[in-house]
Design an enzyme around this catalytic site. Structure first.
Site, PDB file in Angstrom:
ATOM      1  N   ASP A 155       0.846  -1.189   0.000  1.00  0.00           N
ATOM      2  CA  ASP A 155       0.000   0.000   0.000  1.00  0.00           C
ATOM      3  C   ASP A 155       0.887   1.247   0.000  1.00  0.00           C
ATOM      4  O   ASP A 155       2.006   1.223   0.489  1.00  0.00           O
ATOM      5  CB  ASP A 155      -0.883   0.038   1.260  1.00  0.00           C
ATOM      6  N   ASP A 165       1.815   8.619   8.216  1.00  0.00           N
ATOM      7  CA  ASP A 165       1.975   7.221   8.646  1.00  0.00           C
ATOM      8  C   ASP A 165       3.381   7.025   9.188  1.00  0.00           C
ATOM      9  O   ASP A 165       3.603   6.404  10.228  1.00  0.00           O
ATOM     10  CB  ASP A 165       1.868   6.222   7.487  1.00  0.00           C
ATOM     11  N   GLU A 184       2.912  -2.492  11.344  1.00  0.00           N
ATOM     12  CA  GLU A 184       2.406  -2.723   9.997  1.00  0.00           C
ATOM     13  C   GLU A 184       3.303  -2.060   8.956  1.00  0.00           C
ATOM     14  O   GLU A 184       3.388  -2.509   7.818  1.00  0.00           O
ATOM     15  CB  GLU A 184       0.986  -2.164   9.889  1.00  0.00           C
ATOM     16  N   GLU A 185       3.989  -1.007   9.344  1.00  0.00           N
ATOM     17  CA  GLU A 185       4.814  -0.263   8.387  1.00  0.00           C
ATOM     18  C   GLU A 185       6.230  -0.806   8.228  1.00  0.00           C
ATOM     19  O   GLU A 185       7.002  -0.280   7.447  1.00  0.00           O
ATOM     20  CB  GLU A 185       4.887   1.223   8.782  1.00  0.00           C
ATOM     21  N   ASP A 214      -0.572  -0.910  14.397  1.00  0.00           N
ATOM     22  CA  ASP A 214      -0.776  -0.208  13.121  1.00  0.00           C
ATOM     23  C   ASP A 214      -0.734   1.267  13.524  1.00  0.00           C
ATOM     24  O   ASP A 214      -1.663   1.760  14.168  1.00  0.00           O
ATOM     25  CB  ASP A 214      -2.140  -0.588  12.531  1.00  0.00           C
ATOM     26  N   LEU A 257      -0.970   4.220  11.985  1.00  0.00           N
ATOM     27  CA  LEU A 257      -2.013   5.139  11.516  1.00  0.00           C
ATOM     28  C   LEU A 257      -2.909   4.412  10.534  1.00  0.00           C
ATOM     29  O   LEU A 257      -2.579   4.259   9.360  1.00  0.00           O
ATOM     30  CB  LEU A 257      -1.382   6.380  10.875  1.00  0.00           C
ATOM     31  N   ASP A 258      -4.022   3.951  11.065  1.00  0.00           N
ATOM     32  CA  ASP A 258      -4.962   3.179  10.263  1.00  0.00           C
ATOM     33  C   ASP A 258      -5.899   4.129   9.506  1.00  0.00           C
ATOM     34  O   ASP A 258      -6.325   5.142  10.050  1.00  0.00           O
ATOM     35  CB  ASP A 258      -5.769   2.274  11.197  1.00  0.00           C
ATOM     36  N   GLU A 296      -4.264  -5.375  13.024  1.00  0.00           N
ATOM     37  CA  GLU A 296      -5.609  -4.793  12.945  1.00  0.00           C
ATOM     38  C   GLU A 296      -6.680  -5.729  13.516  1.00  0.00           C
ATOM     39  O   GLU A 296      -7.434  -5.356  14.402  1.00  0.00           O
ATOM     40  CB  GLU A 296      -5.930  -4.448  11.478  1.00  0.00           C
TER      41      GLU A 296
HETATM   42  P1  AHM Z   1     -11.024  -0.108   1.283  1.00  0.00           P
HETATM   43  O1  AHM Z   1     -10.677   1.263   0.845  1.00  0.00           O
HETATM   44  O2  AHM Z   1     -10.549  -1.177   0.351  1.00  0.00           O
HETATM   45  O3  AHM Z   1     -12.473  -0.256   1.619  1.00  0.00           O
HETATM   46  O4  AHM Z   1     -10.193  -0.357   2.629  1.00  0.00           O
HETATM   47  C1  AHM Z   1     -10.517   0.272   3.818  1.00  0.00           C
HETATM   48  C2  AHM Z   1      -9.815  -0.422   4.954  1.00  0.00           C
HETATM   49  C3  AHM Z   1     -10.192   0.133   6.293  1.00  0.00           C
HETATM   50  O5  AHM Z   1     -11.178  -0.633   6.924  1.00  0.00           O
HETATM   51  C4  AHM Z   1      -8.888   0.093   7.044  1.00  0.00           C
HETATM   52  O6  AHM Z   1      -8.832   1.091   7.997  1.00  0.00           O
HETATM   53  C5  AHM Z   1      -7.867   0.316   5.964  1.00  0.00           C
HETATM   54  O7  AHM Z   1      -8.429  -0.229   4.804  1.00  0.00           O
HETATM   55  C6  AHM Z   1      -6.573  -0.397   6.254  1.00  0.00           C
HETATM   56  O8  AHM Z   1      -5.573   0.071   5.425  1.00  0.00           O
HETATM   57  P2  AHM Z   1      -4.412   1.026   6.038  1.00  0.00           P
HETATM   58  O9  AHM Z   1      -3.872   0.367   7.266  1.00  0.00           O
HETATM   59  O10 AHM Z   1      -3.431   1.093   4.918  1.00  0.00           O
HETATM   60  O11 AHM Z   1      -5.018   2.340   6.325  1.00  0.00           O
HETATM   61 MG    MG Z   2      -4.464  -0.215   8.938  1.00  0.00          MG
END
Ligand code: AHM
Ligand code: MG
Length: 336
Positions: free
Chosen positions: A64, A70, A93-94, A116, A118-119, A275
């Site tokens: 990602d 983040d 996570e990073e 994680d 910054l989720d 998560e």
């Molecule tokens: P989406 O955009 O495919 O629906 O994904 C959303 C999800 C969230 O529920 C979650 O917070 C996030 O993706 C997790 O990704 P990251 O940790 O990169 O923010």
């Molecule tokens: Mg996340």
């Protein structure tokens, strides 16, 4: 009426007395996470002003896009935990690999922390709430030695504590040490998290469902049938796209949050360690249920990889039972 303010630090210390064997290490660790949350909160609030919004340019280990904030949150959390001396290892996570903390004090600490930082990164630069998720495990390796990957690859049932921080209209920290769930709201005027939500219990049922409905055609039949059912029942669809925020709402208003497998994410998108396990722990502690979309209890999954992804469905107990019925009924049918 007793209006006395109870701060997070005070509450954590009080709770330590409930555990006769507690040495204060976990207490210290939770306090350090509280401090890190305040620092991240300060930066989230002024991110637009200090040019740390936007894409950092790199990709995280899961592929990602990584945003600047983040990285900042990741560094701050690592710094706070490194300096605490109460944790011997960190997995974020990073970061591709776990971090072993080498100083003598840390090596002899008994806890490891997963997080994680910054989720909800896709929401950062548009002023929509984001969050931090954390989990704490007792190490399996010997104290005094370097941590090993097995220290992190523990089932969610082994969590000693878990929690999250939501940087929303208010900043709220919610955590559990396995004896219920409590929430603390940051009072910016005194810079303290104050007890605001005592003994949180999730509603038995609820009228919201939370899923990225844009991927509907990519979900398996049983999940599509269940989503159809929610819609037939006139339930409201709510989806922020930040797991922490969507689950925070589910915790208070009831309902279900789902992230099923899609073609892009055949095992689901969300990570078990950083998560799903911590959020499942909180939801179960509040009386809810958390399972994969093929009905395995999240907390009992055996992790095999630091960045493993799983599908997830969690929320009100009666709603999860209902989803279970749909999955059992339709999952054996062919998908056309
Ligand atoms: P989406 O955009 O495919 O629906 O994904 C959303 C999800 C969230 O529920 C979650 O917070 C996030 O993706 C997790 O990704 P990251 O940790 O990169 O923010
Ligand atoms: Mg996340």
């Amino acid at each position: 009426m007793n209006n006395r303010i109870i701060t997070l630090d005070e509450f954590i210390i009080k709770r330590q007395k409930d555990f006769s064997y507690a040495t204060g290490e976990l207490t210290g660790l939770l306090r350090d996470i509280g401090v890190a949350a305040k620092i991240v909160n300060r930066e989230v609030n002024r991110a637009g002003l200090v040019n740390i919004l936007g894409v950092d340019g790199s990709e995280n280990i899961s592929g990602d896009e990584v945003k600047k904030l983040d990285m900042y949150a990741n560094e701050k959390l690592i710094d706070c935990l490194k300096n605490s001396g109460e944790c011997c290892g960190i997995a974020s996570e990073e970061n591709e690999n776990y971090i072993s903390l080498p100083n003598v004090e840390s090596k002899s600490a008994k806890y490891v922390v997963v997080f994680d930082p910054l989720d909800g990164s896709s929401n950062i630069d548009v002023n929509v709430s984001v969050g931090t998720i954390f989990g704490i495990y007792r190490r399996l390796s010997n104290e005094g030695e370097e941590v090993q990957v097995q220290d992190f690859l523990q089932k969610g049932t082994e969590l000693v504590a878990a929690g999250y921080v939501i940087y929303g209209t208010s900043t709220i920290l919610v955590y559990s040490t396995g004896r219920g769930v409590n929430g603390f709201t940051l009072d910016p005027s005194i810079g303290e998290f104050c007890l605001s939500h005592r003994d949180i219990i999730i509603p038995e049922t609820g009228s919201y469902y939370s899923v990225n409905q844009g991927y509907y055609q990519k979900f398996d039949l049983e999940i599509r049938r269940y989503i159809d059912h929610c819609s037939d029942e006139n339930r409201g669809l709510r989806y922020i796209g930040t797991m922490v925020s969507d689950i925070h709402r589910t915790l208070f208003h009831g309902g279900i949050f789902l992230y099923p497998n899609t073609r892009k994410y055949p095992d689901g998108k969300l990570r078990l360690l950083y998560e799903c396990n911590p959020m499942a722990f909180i939801v179960e502690q509040a009386g809810g249920k958390a399972m994969t979309c093929d009905l395995k209890r999240i907390l009992e999954l055996e992790p095999t990889d630091l960045h493993q992804r799983v599908t997830i469905a969690l929320g009100s107990p009666l709603i999860l039972d209902e989803m279970k019925t749909f999955v059992k009924r339709y999952s054996t049918q062919a998908i056309f």
